[in-house]
Design a protein around this motif. Structure first.
Motif, PDB file in Angstrom:
ATOM      1  N   LEU A  41       0.829  -1.200   0.000  1.00 48.02           N
ATOM      2  CA  LEU A  41       0.000   0.000   0.000  1.00 48.02           C
ATOM      3  C   LEU A  41       0.872   1.261   0.000  1.00 48.02           C
ATOM      4  CD1 LEU A  41      -2.815   1.260   0.130  1.00 48.02           C
ATOM      5  CD2 LEU A  41      -2.700   1.044   2.608  1.00 48.02           C
ATOM      6  N   LEU A  42       1.936   1.262   0.791  1.00 45.44           N
ATOM      7  CA  LEU A  42       2.846   2.413   0.825  1.00 45.44           C
ATOM      8  C   LEU A  42       3.562   2.604  -0.511  1.00 45.44           C
ATOM      9  CD1 LEU A  42       4.338   2.041   4.393  1.00 45.44           C
ATOM     10  CD2 LEU A  42       2.953   3.933   3.546  1.00 45.44           C
ATOM     11  N   ILE A  43       3.948   1.523  -1.148  1.00 48.30           N
ATOM     12  CA  ILE A  43       4.619   1.615  -2.446  1.00 48.30           C
ATOM     13  C   ILE A  43       3.662   2.176  -3.495  1.00 48.30           C
ATOM     14  CG2 ILE A  43       5.613   0.237  -4.324  1.00 48.30           C
ATOM     15  CD1 ILE A  43       6.737  -1.619  -2.053  1.00 48.30           C
ATOM     16  N   ILE A  44       2.440   1.697  -3.512  1.00 50.06           N
ATOM     17  CA  ILE A  44       1.454   2.189  -4.477  1.00 50.06           C
ATOM     18  C   ILE A  44       1.135   3.658  -4.225  1.00 50.06           C
ATOM     19  CG2 ILE A  44      -0.973   1.984  -5.190  1.00 50.06           C
ATOM     20  CD1 ILE A  44      -0.621  -1.080  -4.730  1.00 50.06           C
ATOM     21  N   ALA A  45       0.959   4.039  -2.964  1.00 50.64           N
ATOM     22  CA  ALA A  45       0.662   5.439  -2.636  1.00 50.64           C
ATOM     23  C   ALA A  45       1.818   6.338  -3.046  1.00 50.64           C
ATOM     24  CB  ALA A  45       0.369   5.586  -1.146  1.00 50.64           C
ATOM     25  N   SER A  46       3.036   5.889  -2.845  1.00 52.69           N
ATOM     26  CA  SER A  46       4.207   6.663  -3.246  1.00 52.69           C
ATOM     27  C   SER A  46       4.237   6.842  -4.761  1.00 52.69           C
ATOM     28  CB  SER A  46       5.481   5.968  -2.773  1.00 52.69           C
ATOM     29  OG  SER A  46       6.611   6.623  -3.261  1.00 52.69           O
ATOM     30  N   ALA A  91       1.777   3.772   7.307  1.00 52.43           N
ATOM     31  CA  ALA A  91       3.115   3.794   7.917  1.00 52.43           C
ATOM     32  C   ALA A  91       3.019   3.604   9.429  1.00 52.43           C
ATOM     33  CB  ALA A  91       3.826   5.097   7.582  1.00 52.43           C
ATOM     34  N   ARG A  92       2.046   4.249  10.060  1.00 55.95           N
ATOM     35  CA  ARG A  92       1.865   4.070  11.516  1.00 55.95           C
ATOM     36  C   ARG A  92       1.519   2.621  11.841  1.00 55.95           C
ATOM     37  NH1 ARG A  92      -1.245   8.672  11.237  1.00 55.95           N
ATOM     38  NH2 ARG A  92      -3.142   7.455  11.548  1.00 55.95           N
ATOM     39  N   LEU A  93       0.591   2.044  11.067  1.00 58.82           N
ATOM     40  CA  LEU A  93       0.199   0.654  11.306  1.00 58.82           C
ATOM     41  C   LEU A  93       1.358  -0.309  11.056  1.00 58.82           C
ATOM     42  CD1 LEU A  93      -3.353   0.686   9.703  1.00 58.82           C
ATOM     43  CD2 LEU A  93      -2.817   0.425  12.128  1.00 58.82           C
ATOM     44  N   LEU A  94       2.132  -0.044  10.017  1.00 58.53           N
ATOM     45  CA  LEU A  94       3.289  -0.887   9.731  1.00 58.53           C
ATOM     46  C   LEU A  94       4.304  -0.795  10.865  1.00 58.53           C
ATOM     47  CD1 LEU A  94       4.776  -2.762   7.784  1.00 58.53           C
ATOM     48  CD2 LEU A  94       5.733  -0.737   6.698  1.00 58.53           C
ATOM     49  N   MET A 105      10.979  -2.351   9.287  1.00 56.28           N
ATOM     50  CA  MET A 105      10.485  -2.451   7.917  1.00 56.28           C
ATOM     51  C   MET A 105      10.019  -1.081   7.418  1.00 56.28           C
ATOM     52  SD  MET A 105       9.934  -4.376   5.356  1.00 56.28           S
ATOM     53  CE  MET A 105       8.903  -4.708   3.987  1.00 56.28           C
ATOM     54  N   ARG A 106       9.346  -0.316   8.271  1.00 57.18           N
ATOM     55  CA  ARG A 106       8.870   1.012   7.900  1.00 57.18           C
ATOM     56  C   ARG A 106      10.040   1.930   7.569  1.00 57.18           C
ATOM     57  NH1 ARG A 106       8.797   5.760   9.521  1.00 57.18           N
ATOM     58  NH2 ARG A 106       9.641   5.261  11.546  1.00 57.18           N
ATOM     59  N   ARG A 107      11.088   1.896   8.397  1.00 54.63           N
ATOM     60  CA  ARG A 107      12.270   2.731   8.142  1.00 54.63           C
ATOM     61  C   ARG A 107      12.936   2.340   6.823  1.00 54.63           C
ATOM     62  NH1 ARG A 107      13.368   1.909  13.645  1.00 54.63           N
ATOM     63  NH2 ARG A 107      15.011   0.448  13.112  1.00 54.63           N
ATOM     64  N   CYS A 108      13.035   1.046   6.559  1.00 56.14           N
ATOM     65  CA  CYS A 108      13.628   0.585   5.296  1.00 56.14           C
ATOM     66  C   CYS A 108      12.799   1.051   4.101  1.00 56.14           C
ATOM     67  CB  CYS A 108      13.740  -0.940   5.280  1.00 56.14           C
ATOM     68  SG  CYS A 108      15.003  -1.595   6.373  1.00 56.14           S
ATOM     69  N   LEU A 109      11.488   0.940   4.221  1.00 60.80           N
ATOM     70  CA  LEU A 109      10.619   1.382   3.129  1.00 60.80           C
ATOM     71  C   LEU A 109      10.714   2.889   2.927  1.00 60.80           C
ATOM     72  CD1 LEU A 109       7.229  -0.529   3.210  1.00 60.80           C
ATOM     73  CD2 LEU A 109       8.681  -0.113   1.258  1.00 60.80           C
ATOM     74  N   ASP A 110      10.746   3.652   4.019  1.00 56.43           N
ATOM     75  CA  ASP A 110      10.908   5.106   3.910  1.00 56.43           C
ATOM     76  C   ASP A 110      12.189   5.443   3.157  1.00 56.43           C
ATOM     77  OD1 ASP A 110       8.570   5.618   5.270  1.00 56.43           O
ATOM     78  OD2 ASP A 110       9.545   6.086   7.182  1.00 56.43           O
ATOM     79  N   LEU A 112      13.930   3.445   1.085  1.00 56.76           N
ATOM     80  CA  LEU A 112      13.839   2.956  -0.286  1.00 56.76           C
ATOM     81  C   LEU A 112      12.978   3.874  -1.147  1.00 56.76           C
ATOM     82  CD1 LEU A 112      14.499   0.734  -2.333  1.00 56.76           C
ATOM     83  CD2 LEU A 112      12.448  -0.446  -1.562  1.00 56.76           C
ATOM     84  N   LEU A 113      11.829   4.261  -0.640  1.00 56.34           N
ATOM     85  CA  LEU A 113      10.949   5.134  -1.416  1.00 56.34           C
ATOM     86  C   LEU A 113      11.562   6.518  -1.585  1.00 56.34           C
ATOM     87  CD1 LEU A 113       7.510   4.027   0.029  1.00 56.34           C
ATOM     88  CD2 LEU A 113       8.518   3.413  -2.172  1.00 56.34           C
ATOM     89  N   GLY A 114      12.316   6.975  -0.587  1.00 59.44           N
ATOM     90  CA  GLY A 114      13.019   8.243  -0.715  1.00 59.44           C
ATOM     91  C   GLY A 114      14.080   8.181  -1.796  1.00 59.44           C
ATOM     92  N   GLU A 115      14.780   7.059  -1.889  1.00 56.80           N
ATOM     93  CA  GLU A 115      15.798   6.882  -2.915  1.00 56.80           C
ATOM     94  C   GLU A 115      15.166   6.815  -4.314  1.00 56.80           C
ATOM     95  OE1 GLU A 115      19.303   6.579  -2.834  1.00 56.80           O
ATOM     96  OE2 GLU A 115      18.965   7.465  -0.856  1.00 56.80           O
TER      97      GLU A 115
END
Length: 118
Positions: A41-46, A91-94, A105-110, A112-115
């Protein structure tokens, strides 16, 4: 030492996903499934909120004398705000998903999506 191969001492977990929408609440109690769902969901929203993506506009006509470009801009702004709220909640739920460590996992996704945005 000798490396481990597939079946030698490796712990493999196979998840069973049910297909009934009435059972979704039971599936979401599985922390691993919840983590994967929220990550996607975070990847799609990004992706949808990135400037490179143009969301289709619904066929809405402006009021008489109104500006169609302004209406389109307001609709896009509204969608971006909705996506932002959904992503923040996901992100809060994750971050609160445990086990596995959802905050990590949330920090890694943040990161990755930032990169990906750069």
């Amino acid at each position: 030492g000798e490396g481990r191969r597939g079946g030698e001492g490796a712990s493999v977990r196979h998840h069973k996903y049910l297909t009934s929408s009435q059972l979704l609440h039971l599936q979401l109690k599985d922390s691993r499934l919840r983590m994967h769902f929220l990550s996607q969901l975070l990847i799609i929203a990004s992706y949808l909120s990135s400037p490179a993506v143009t969301l289709p506009s619904p066929p809405v006509a402006p009021a008489p004398g109104g500006d169609s470009a302004k209406l389109a801009s307001q609709l896009k702004s509204s969608r971006v705000e909705q996506l932002s709220r959904i992503a923040e909640r996901a992100a809060r739920l994750l971050g609160s998903t445990d086990p596995p460590p959802g905050e990590e996992m949330r920090r890694c996704l943040d990161w990755l999506l930032g990169e990906m945005e750069v």
